[in-house]
Structure formats: structure tokens, C-alpha cells
Scaffold this motif. Sequence first.
Motif, mmCIF file in Angstrom:
data_model
loop_
_atom_site.group_PDB
_atom_site.id
_atom_site.type_symbol
_atom_site.label_atom_id
_atom_site.label_comp_id
_atom_site.label_asym_id
_atom_site.label_seq_id
_atom_site.Cartn_x
_atom_site.Cartn_y
_atom_site.Cartn_z
ATOM 1 N N ILE A 137 0.857 -1.188 0.000
ATOM 2 C CA ILE A 137 0.000 0.000 0.000
ATOM 3 C C ILE A 137 0.895 1.240 0.000
ATOM 4 C CG2 ILE A 137 -2.011 -1.134 0.990
ATOM 5 C CD1 ILE A 137 -1.102 -0.077 3.757
ATOM 6 N N ASP A 138 0.433 2.357 0.595
ATOM 7 C CA ASP A 138 1.210 3.586 0.547
ATOM 8 C C ASP A 138 2.526 3.429 1.302
ATOM 9 O OD1 ASP A 138 0.116 5.082 3.441
ATOM 10 O OD2 ASP A 138 -1.135 3.568 2.459
ATOM 11 N N PRO A 139 3.599 3.973 0.747
ATOM 12 C CA PRO A 139 4.935 3.720 1.299
ATOM 13 C C PRO A 139 5.137 4.237 2.715
ATOM 14 C CG PRO A 139 5.007 5.390 -0.441
ATOM 15 C CD PRO A 139 3.649 4.782 -0.487
ATOM 16 N N GLY A 140 4.347 5.204 3.164
ATOM 17 C CA GLY A 140 4.519 5.736 4.513
ATOM 18 C C GLY A 140 3.814 4.935 5.587
ATOM 19 N N ALA A 141 3.072 3.920 5.199
ATOM 20 C CA ALA A 141 2.289 3.152 6.172
ATOM 21 C C ALA A 141 3.178 2.279 7.039
ATOM 22 C CB ALA A 141 1.255 2.291 5.447
ATOM 23 N N GLY A 142 2.828 2.176 8.324
ATOM 24 C CA GLY A 142 3.577 1.312 9.220
ATOM 25 C C GLY A 142 3.588 -0.126 8.762
ATOM 26 N N GLY A 145 6.531 -0.758 6.548
ATOM 27 C CA GLY A 145 7.777 -0.905 7.287
ATOM 28 C C GLY A 145 7.900 -2.276 7.912
ATOM 29 N N LEU A 146 6.794 -2.770 8.466
ATOM 30 C CA LEU A 146 6.800 -4.109 9.040
ATOM 31 C C LEU A 146 7.051 -5.171 7.971
ATOM 32 C CD1 LEU A 146 3.820 -3.947 11.575
ATOM 33 C CD2 LEU A 146 6.219 -4.387 12.126
ATOM 34 N N THR A 147 6.498 -4.957 6.788
ATOM 35 C CA THR A 147 6.684 -5.930 5.710
ATOM 36 C C THR A 147 8.135 -5.944 5.233
ATOM 37 O OG1 THR A 147 4.371 -5.624 5.056
ATOM 38 C CG2 THR A 147 5.821 -6.679 3.464
ATOM 39 N N GLU A 148 8.790 -4.794 5.249
ATOM 40 C CA GLU A 148 10.230 -4.770 4.951
ATOM 41 C C GLU A 148 10.981 -5.615 5.984
ATOM 42 O OE1 GLU A 148 11.691 -3.655 2.408
ATOM 43 O OE2 GLU A 148 10.611 -1.931 1.569
ATOM 44 N N LEU A 156 13.567 -13.186 2.206
ATOM 45 C CA LEU A 156 12.776 -13.323 0.985
ATOM 46 C C LEU A 156 13.454 -12.592 -0.168
ATOM 47 C CD1 LEU A 156 9.151 -12.726 2.356
ATOM 48 C CD2 LEU A 156 10.358 -14.895 2.053
ATOM 49 N N ASP A 157 13.572 -13.263 -1.287
ATOM 50 C CA ASP A 157 14.138 -12.666 -2.494
ATOM 51 C C ASP A 157 12.996 -12.181 -3.367
ATOM 52 O OD1 ASP A 157 15.846 -11.844 -4.469
ATOM 53 O OD2 ASP A 157 16.154 -13.855 -5.310
ATOM 54 N N ILE A 158 12.367 -11.075 -2.928
ATOM 55 C CA ILE A 158 11.164 -10.583 -3.597
ATOM 56 C C ILE A 158 11.042 -9.090 -3.357
ATOM 57 C CG2 ILE A 158 9.528 -10.863 -1.670
ATOM 58 C CD1 ILE A 158 7.661 -12.241 -3.852
ATOM 59 N N ASN A 159 10.361 -8.399 -4.248
ATOM 60 C CA ASN A 159 10.195 -6.948 -4.130
ATOM 61 C C ASN A 159 8.869 -6.610 -3.456
ATOM 62 O OD1 ASN A 159 12.609 -6.291 -5.624
ATOM 63 N ND2 ASN A 159 11.507 -6.906 -7.481
ATOM 64 N N LEU A 160 8.876 -5.526 -2.690
ATOM 65 C CA LEU A 160 7.653 -5.001 -2.091
ATOM 66 C C LEU A 160 7.212 -3.808 -2.924
ATOM 67 C CD1 LEU A 160 5.499 -4.837 0.105
ATOM 68 C CD2 LEU A 160 7.124 -3.503 1.497
ATOM 69 N N ARG A 161 6.094 -3.935 -3.603
ATOM 70 C CA ARG A 161 5.606 -2.871 -4.485
ATOM 71 C C ARG A 161 4.679 -1.946 -3.720
ATOM 72 N NH1 ARG A 161 1.931 -4.388 -9.544
ATOM 73 N NH2 ARG A 161 0.218 -3.434 -8.377
ATOM 74 N N SER A 162 5.011 -0.686 -3.669
ATOM 75 C CA SER A 162 4.158 0.276 -2.974
ATOM 76 C C SER A 162 3.079 0.804 -3.912
ATOM 77 C CB SER A 162 4.986 1.438 -2.419
ATOM 78 O OG SER A 162 5.611 2.143 -3.475
ATOM 79 N N GLY A 163 2.050 1.377 -3.331
ATOM 80 C CA GLY A 163 0.944 1.935 -4.104
ATOM 81 C C GLY A 163 -0.044 2.591 -3.172
ATOM 82 N N SER A 164 -1.229 2.034 -3.103
ATOM 83 C CA SER A 164 -2.266 2.545 -2.206
ATOM 84 C C SER A 164 -3.187 1.391 -1.851
ATOM 85 C CB SER A 164 -3.071 3.658 -2.884
ATOM 86 O OG SER A 164 -3.816 3.127 -3.982
ATOM 87 N N GLY A 165 -4.100 1.626 -0.925
ATOM 88 C CA GLY A 165 -5.081 0.599 -0.600
ATOM 89 C C GLY A 165 -5.904 0.213 -1.816
ATOM 90 N N ALA A 166 -6.222 1.204 -2.654
ATOM 91 C CA ALA A 166 -7.031 0.935 -3.848
ATOM 92 C C ALA A 166 -6.275 0.119 -4.879
ATOM 93 C CB ALA A 166 -7.500 2.255 -4.459
ATOM 94 N N THR A 167 -4.992 0.432 -5.095
ATOM 95 C CA THR A 167 -4.227 -0.332 -6.084
ATOM 96 C C THR A 167 -3.965 -1.754 -5.581
ATOM 97 O OG1 THR A 167 -2.109 0.517 -5.234
ATOM 98 C CG2 THR A 167 -3.133 1.712 -7.043
#
Length: 279
Positions: A137-142, A145-148, A156-167
Motif C-alpha cells: 500500500i502507501d509507502p509511509g504506512a507502518g 515498514g513491518l513488511t520490509e 525473501l528474495d522478492i520486491n515489495l511494491r508500494s501503491g495505495s489501498g485501492a491499487t
Amino acid sequence: MQFSTLALAVGLTAATAQAQDKGTVHLAYVEWSSEVASTNVVRAALEQQGYEVEMTALSAAAMWQAVASGDADAMVAAWLPTTHQDYMDRVGESVEDLGPNLDGTKLGLVVPDYSELETISDINDHADALGNQIIGIDPGAGLMGLTEDVIEAYDLDINLRSGSGATMTAALSSAITNEEEVVVTGWTPHWMFARWDLRYLDDPENVYGGAEQIHTVTRQGLEEDMPEAYAILDNFEWSPEQMGEVMLMNQEEDADPYENAKKWVEENQDVVQKWLSES
């Protein structure tokens, strides 16, 4: 009959003047479906008591800073003790925590029920099927950070894609339509659990922590400045099921969260009166 009409008009004018005299309450929130629902419901309840209410959508960090600096009077969107704890650590001396307004929250990585994944550690084995990404979701969300932290803890060898709740929910919907593997950052309460068969991936390292609560937090001095509004905010509490009703209403086509909140408040006066009874 004329006298009654005149008296009613005078009464309404007086009530309007009284409402205007009560002042404006500024509410900050993050644009998560849960916080859109709760903040609009609180707005409707405060307006029922004669307050003007202004709402400002911000990132989580900016929301906390707005309340701490006094630019906003309150928020009903503080996820504690895990998701927003960093913000509380930074500005805790400048705000007042009124305690939980909702119990029974949860954070984690969410998959469709048909998924082959069972635990977070399974993600590496299915990275290709997942497009090498977790949908966030949005990059500023706690939660992000926890998912990082989760990605690091489970190597995990995977990317965390940011966006929004809607995306995030749009990507989830698309994957489910095509019965594809997908992992998204999720939380309860959320309307997506009512719409689709979903489940959380097991988190044996407990990086996401246990159940959280959503708290009401105000600026310092609100109790002295607006004691009645402060009391309503202090009394505000509801259940995940009640919040879910409003969130589902907000997912309807052309839905207006504010109008839905007013409708819910009108139809649930037994609940709302408990928030107002001690104010």
C-alpha cells in the motif's frame, strides 16, 4: 398554526447559532478503507451534536505530526501497539492517547484461499508465480515498514511494491479473477475479507505481532478547549463487524463515505447515544 411555525423557525435558528458557536473539530486520517469509515462516522456523530468538522487525508507520518503540532485536533486511526508505535515514540509527549476505539485488528500477508502458499517462508518457492513481488500500500504506512522487516527476517528474495489501498485491492481482484497467485499486505478489519475468500499466511517468526487495537489520539489541550467534543472522541468505540458494515457500503458503485456514515449513524442511534451520553 402561524405561531407554531414561527416558534419552530426561531428554534431552528437558535439551534443553528448554537451549532456554529461550538466551533470546528479538525480530524486527520489515512486513506485506508477502515479509517475512511471510522473518521466519517465520528464526523457524523460530532455534527449531530452541533460541531463543524473538517477532515484531512494524510500519510500516516503526517497524520501523527498534524495532531502533535495542533494542526489537527484528533485522529481515530492510530494502530497500536505495533504499526504506529514508531510515530508514538516520536511525538507521544505532544499527544494524548484516549485508548482503543476498536479491538480485534490483525496485520499480515494475505493470499486467496486457493493459494498453494501456507506460510511466509513459502514465498521464495513461488516467487516466479507471484511476479517476484508482494503488493503493498502507501509507502509511509507502518504496515509497509513491518513488511520490509518480514522480507529481511524470512530472507525473501522478492520486491515489495508500494501503491495505495485501492491499487492493492485492484491487483488482488485481478489475480482472483484469473485464479493467479498473489500476495498482498493486508489488515483486519477490511471489506476485502467479506468480498473474497482470503486468509493470512502463517508468520511463525511473529514479525507482524499479535492482534492490535485502533486508538483515538488527540492533541494536547483539546479537553480544555472543547470538552464536549473531547468526551465524544473519548467515548467512541465500535466493533469490527460494525465497521465492516460501513466499509461494505463504501464499496458500492458511486458510494459517498460521508453520506454512508450519516446513514449509519442515523440507523444506529442506540450505539451512537453511548458515545454522546457522557459528553
